[in-house]
Write a protein that holds these residues in place. Structure first.
Motif, short mmCIF file in Angstrom:
data_model
loop_
_atom_site.label_atom_id
_atom_site.label_comp_id
_atom_site.label_asym_id
_atom_site.label_seq_id
_atom_site.Cartn_x
_atom_site.Cartn_y
_atom_site.Cartn_z
N GLU A 9 0.84 -1.22 0.00
CA GLU A 9 0.00 0.00 0.00
C GLU A 9 0.87 1.25 0.00
O GLU A 9 1.70 1.45 0.88
N GLY A 10 0.71 2.10 -1.01
CA GLY A 10 1.51 3.33 -1.12
C GLY A 10 2.84 3.09 -1.83
O GLY A 10 3.64 4.00 -1.99
N THR A 11 3.06 1.83 -2.28
CA THR A 11 4.36 1.49 -2.91
C THR A 11 4.12 0.82 -4.27
O THR A 11 4.43 1.40 -5.31
N SER A 196 9.35 1.48 0.66
CA SER A 196 8.08 1.69 1.36
C SER A 196 7.75 3.17 1.40
O SER A 196 8.64 4.02 1.29
N ASP A 197 6.45 3.45 1.60
CA ASP A 197 6.00 4.85 1.74
C ASP A 197 6.04 5.33 3.18
O ASP A 197 5.75 6.49 3.45
MG LIG Z 1 2.74 1.06 2.79
#
Ligand SMILES: [Mg+2]
Ligand SMILES: CSCCC(=O)C(=O)COP(=O)(O)O
Length: 238
Positions: A9-11, A196-197
């Motif tokens: 998620e976010g990556t 990662s974010d």
């Molecule tokens: Mg993430």
């Protein structure tokens, strides 16, 4: 660098897909799903894990407890607890296990399709072609990870993934988790790049000795100031 370790998620995947599609799928089908699968052994396993989590949470949080009485009361208290955990976006293995189990039916029925950033998919293909191994480390359960990559909008990508880790190996903000992953995949942390974010995850991986890159994607939370490398196009990472 011989290993790439990726957050989801976010990556590899927009946060909006998780929060606007995956989570609402769970919340909107929860009551019906619990009724339909109530006697399934697999669901009962997840309920036991959620009950244990609720007991652990009781002294620390205002966690709705799960009542073990008649099925209707148990189901209603379970729903309260799950809604409470999801509102806080908690990353407990118990919640993530249930979500992954429920998403299985959504992906298999064609209601869900995993969303991946184009460059993330291209980079994963490039890295494997270059002989690098690609692993996933996400708070989403291993089952949820296999589903999102297996039923992605870029086809089945599981052939490019050498292995999966979730929070059963430890919290993503703990450097020990990254040491354990490196040991498990038989590499040195220095030979691994984690993307990662989340800066707290990046700091933990960096503390364990891994190379790190911060994922910058539309819709990600604003980043605190930091000194790590950033990327919004993973095909430039070799
Ligand atoms: Mg993430
Ligand atoms: C595996 S898809 C579901 C994502 C999810 O539930 C989640 O909590 C994502 O966390 P991440 O560690 O990938 O940022």
């Amino acid at each position: 660098m011989e290993v790439i370790l990726l957050d989801i998620e976010g990556t590899t995947t927009p946060i909006s897909f998780v929060h606007e599609t995956l989570f609402p799928y769970v919340l909107s089908t929860l009551d019906e799903f619990l009724k339909a699968h109530w006697t399934d052994q697999e669901l009962q396993f997840h309920i036991q894990a959620l009950e244990e989590q609720a007991r652990q949470d009781q002294p620390h949080y205002d966690a709705p407890q799960i009542i073990s009485s008649d099925p209707d009361s148990t189901r209603k208290s379970l729903i309260d607890n799950i809604q409470w955990q999801m509102k806080l976006d908690r990353k407990t293995s118990a919640l993530k296990g249930l979500q992954g189990y429920m998403w299985r039916f959504g992906y298999q029925s064609g209601q869900l399709q995993g969303v991946m950033f184009d460059d993330a998919v291209q980079a994963i293909k490039n890295w494997t072609q270059e002989g690098k191994r690609v692993y996933i480390y996400s708070s989403g359960s291993v089952e949820a990870q296999k589903l999102i990559f297996g039923y992605s909008d870029h086809g089945n990508l599981l052939q490019y993934i050498s292995g999966h880790y979730d929070t059963k190996v430890g919290a993503k903000t703990s450097s020990d988790s990254y040491r354990k992953i490196a040991e498990d995949i038989k590499t040195k942390p220095e030979n691994t790049l984690f993307i990662s974010d989340n800066i707290r995850e990046i700091e933990a991986a960096n503390q364990a000795g891994m190379q790190v890159v911060v994922s910058v994607r539309p819709g990600n939370a604003p980043l605190p100031s930091h000194n790590f490398a950033e990327s919004s196009d993973f095909t430039t990472i070799h």
